[in-house]
Write a protein that holds these residues in place. Structure first.
Motif, PDB file in Angstrom:
ATOM      1  N   TYR A 177      78.481   9.112  98.500  1.00 43.60           N
ATOM      2  CA  TYR A 177      77.544  10.221  98.302  1.00 43.60           C
ATOM      3  C   TYR A 177      76.239   9.977  99.053  1.00 43.60           C
ATOM      4  O   TYR A 177      75.699  10.892  99.690  1.00 43.60           O
ATOM      5  N   LEU A 178      75.731   8.735  98.998  1.00 44.34           N
ATOM      6  CA  LEU A 178      74.510   8.402  99.732  1.00 44.34           C
ATOM      7  C   LEU A 178      74.716   8.593 101.228  1.00 44.34           C
ATOM      8  O   LEU A 178      73.856   9.166 101.915  1.00 44.34           O
ATOM      9  N   GLU A 179      75.853   8.158 101.733  1.00 42.53           N
ATOM     10  CA  GLU A 179      76.138   8.349 103.162  1.00 42.53           C
ATOM     11  C   GLU A 179      76.147   9.837 103.508  1.00 42.53           C
ATOM     12  O   GLU A 179      75.550  10.258 104.515  1.00 42.53           O
ATOM     13  N   HIS A 180      76.812  10.636 102.689  1.00 43.49           N
ATOM     14  CA  HIS A 180      76.891  12.080 102.945  1.00 43.49           C
ATOM     15  C   HIS A 180      75.507  12.706 102.999  1.00 43.49           C
ATOM     16  O   HIS A 180      75.186  13.493 103.905  1.00 43.49           O
ATOM     17  N   GLN A 238      73.695  14.334 106.240  1.00 46.56           N
ATOM     18  CA  GLN A 238      73.334  15.749 106.180  1.00 46.56           C
ATOM     19  C   GLN A 238      71.866  15.966 106.534  1.00 46.56           C
ATOM     20  O   GLN A 238      71.515  16.919 107.236  1.00 46.56           O
ATOM     21  N   ARG A 239      71.003  15.074 106.064  1.00 50.28           N
ATOM     22  CA  ARG A 239      69.561  15.242 106.279  1.00 50.28           C
ATOM     23  C   ARG A 239      69.095  14.700 107.627  1.00 50.28           C
ATOM     24  O   ARG A 239      68.149  15.234 108.215  1.00 50.28           O
ATOM     25  N   PHE A 240      69.712  13.609 108.109  1.00 48.33           N
ATOM     26  CA  PHE A 240      69.122  12.885 109.232  1.00 48.33           C
ATOM     27  C   PHE A 240      69.967  12.812 110.500  1.00 48.33           C
ATOM     28  O   PHE A 240      69.462  12.404 111.542  1.00 48.33           O
ATOM     29  N   ASP A 273      70.865   6.311 114.657  1.00 48.38           N
ATOM     30  CA  ASP A 273      72.112   5.890 114.047  1.00 48.38           C
ATOM     31  C   ASP A 273      71.941   5.742 112.543  1.00 48.38           C
ATOM     32  O   ASP A 273      70.884   5.341 112.054  1.00 48.38           O
ATOM     33  N   ILE A 274      73.003   6.091 111.828  1.00 42.16           N
ATOM     34  CA  ILE A 274      73.087   5.900 110.374  1.00 42.16           C
ATOM     35  C   ILE A 274      74.341   5.084 110.136  1.00 42.16           C
ATOM     36  O   ILE A 274      75.437   5.475 110.531  1.00 42.16           O
ATOM     37  N   ILE A 313      66.026   9.577  95.913  1.00 40.58           N
ATOM     38  CA  ILE A 313      65.811   8.619  97.002  1.00 40.58           C
ATOM     39  C   ILE A 313      65.822   9.325  98.358  1.00 40.58           C
ATOM     40  O   ILE A 313      64.920   9.136  99.179  1.00 40.58           O
ATOM     41  N   VAL A 314      66.836  10.134  98.591  1.00 40.16           N
ATOM     42  CA  VAL A 314      66.966  10.798  99.886  1.00 40.16           C
ATOM     43  C   VAL A 314      65.855  11.829 100.077  1.00 40.16           C
ATOM     44  O   VAL A 314      65.272  11.942 101.170  1.00 40.16           O
ATOM     45  N   ASP A 315      65.527  12.578  99.035  1.00 42.06           N
ATOM     46  CA  ASP A 315      64.455  13.571  99.125  1.00 42.06           C
ATOM     47  C   ASP A 315      63.118  12.915  99.477  1.00 42.06           C
ATOM     48  O   ASP A 315      62.415  13.364 100.382  1.00 42.06           O
TER      49      ASP A 315
END
Length: 496
Positions: free
Chosen positions: A386-389, A393-395, A403-404, A479-481
């Motif tokens: 989920y964190l990877e997704h 999606q955001r970056f 790279d991610i 975290i992602v936000d």
């Protein structure tokens, strides 16, 4: 507490040469310089610290509590620990079961010297961990920090060759990778290949380590290459390095299955580690995997090598081993090395005062049992996906994200000035530093593990995210936000 004027408005307190704290406010354009436009105030002259902090110019805020994914600060801030410190707090903070195990051990026995006695908890931890490898590793040696574990691994590798029926005393060298990081002690630092970390100490580092290229597909793999071609080229490079320094002089090749601080969560391409081990076997050298940061469940399996179709001769473990509840690390050792030692002198000529410390072992055993009993590796895999997704999606389309990459709950984001050419930001920009510092400010209150030197130990910026294994979907959303907001604000502040 530390900021007597405008409480909560200061991110850090700067201590100039006269010893009086200078407060850099959150609207400062740079924490790296001292421009006149920075608002400053001098706090009470008696304010000081007897601690040698990591930066003598700054007094960090005081952490006074923690629960779950959060750390509570003296000013009332609820701080989201999205990196577990340095990928350490795998169960978050204040886990009741681990706390109780530590208390119980203190009530039973807090310390005894391992030269005189063993303890039941150390034996139980060793059995738990060796069993977790399916018997592929047969002994555990317990110390206190990752650097100490690497030192022990290096010394054991050297002694192994002296204990063989026909000793090989000429084996004194190691081969590692660029720009790797394996610890801060002189031996571990000399093993690593990170330019900036090594630079001040080069004159006193041992000269018995050489370095080859990492498996870093984003920058190392050619457009025309398949994974197999890339692996073959790296295997040829390693083989050539053995021959250059003298095959008969090398103790071991050392690498991280997923590179942590030095590269930012870079996994190898399929087939890389079996190919590297084959080269080691060809030249009679040991194969050491450093799993201090990426192991003990961080990447979705208890041992990162389980995903690589390979078994190391020696494995270093730490960080997630005890989840930060006590200082603990160690090395897991293959039975072939154990048998060689046993048939030789039987004495590992290495030891430390706190080796096998009962409280540390109790913390580690409770942490590992919790991971097992609460099926947290399943959560690492599902929440990691989920964190990877969410990160992609955001970056993925971000103009300054090159790279991610990562595995499990261990993800790195590499920033670039130019997405097409992969040109990094100039080191003077200190982008990763600014992202990390901005995250610490009260408006964000999140840990973002920023590192520089991604490309060659000098150039390149990345940020690591490593939340606890019991992190929730809602916490990952936060975290992602917040990470996205921090990056946006920093880029704007730097006029990028």
């Amino acid at each position: 507490m530390f900021g007597s004027a405008s409480p909560g408005s200061a991110s850090r307190i700067h201590l100039p040469r006269n010893g009086l704290p200078r407060v850099f406010y959150n609207n400062s354009s740079s924490f790296n310089s001292f421009p006149a436009r920075n608002m400053t105030i001098y706090a009470h002259p008696g304010m000081s610290s007897a601690v040698l902090h990591r930066d003598t110019h700054f007094l960090p805020k005081q952490a006074i509590g923690g629960k779950g994914s959060y750390i509570f600060l003296e000013d009332g801030t609820k701080f989201l620990d999205s990196t577990g410190g340095a990928a350490v707090s795998c169960l978050g903070h204040g886990h009741e079961g681990v706390k109780q195990a530590i208390k119980d051990q203190i009530d039973q026995l807090s310390y005894c010297h391992s030269a005189f006695f063993g303890t039941p908890v150390t034996e139980e931890l060793a059995r738990f961990l060796t069993d977790s490898t399916g018997g592929k590793m047969s002994k555990l040696f317990v110390v206190s920090s990752g650097s100490e574990a690497v030192e022990a691994a290096m010394k054991l590798a050297r002694q192994y060759f002296l204990e063989l029926p026909t000793p090989q005393p000429n084996r004194t060298k190691f081969i590692a990778r660029l720009p790797s990081y394996h610890g801060t002690t002189l031996g571990a630092l000399g093993l690593g290949g990170h330019v900036l970390r090594r630079e001040p100490f080069e004159p006193i580092l041992a000269q018995n380590t050489s370095h080859v290229s990492p498996c870093y597909a984003y920058r190392g793999k050619k457009d025309s290459e398949s994974d197999a071609d890339y692996v073959s080229r790296l295997a040829v490079e390693l083989d050539a390095e053995f021959k250059r320094v003298g095959s008969e002089t090398v103790c071991a090749f050392v690498a991280e299955p997923v590179v942590g601080a030095a590269l930012g969560c870079v996994p190898a391409v399929p087939g890389y580690f079996p190919a590297m081990k084959a080269v080691c076997e060809k030249h009679g050298a040991l194969f050491i995997l450093d799993e201090i940061m990426c192991g003990m469940g961080r990447c979705g399996t208890l041992h990162a090598w389980e995903q690589e179709d390979v078994v190391p001769d020696i494995q270093t473990i730490g960080k997630g081993l005890g989840g930060g509840y006590a200082p603990v690390s160690g090395i897991l050792i293959s039975d072939s090395i154990v048998q060689t030692m046993d048939k030789g002198t039987g004495v590992f000529r290495h030891g430390q005062t706190y080796q096998g410390h009962p409280i540390s072992c109790a913390a580690a055993l409770a942490t590992q049992k919790t991971i097992q009993q609460e099926s947290l590796l399943d959560n690492v895999r599902s929440m990691g996906a989920y964190l990877e997704h969410e990160l992609r999606q955001r970056f993925e389309g971000h103009p300054y994200v090159g790279d991610i990459r990562g595995k499990g709950l261990f993800w790195g984001i590499e920033f670039v000035k130019d997405k097409t050419s992969k040109e990094p930001f100039d080191p003077s920009t200190r982008l990763s530093f600014h992202i990390q510092e901005k995250g610490l400010e009260p408006g964000y209150s999140i840990s973002l593990y920023g590192c520089s030197g991604t490309i060659d130990g000098i150039r390149g910026d990345h940020v690591i995210l490593a939340p606890p294994y019991n992190v929730s979907k809602e916490e990952i959303d936060i975290i992602v936000d917040v990470f996205e907001k921090v990056v946006s604000v920093v880029l704007k502040d730097l006029d990028l």
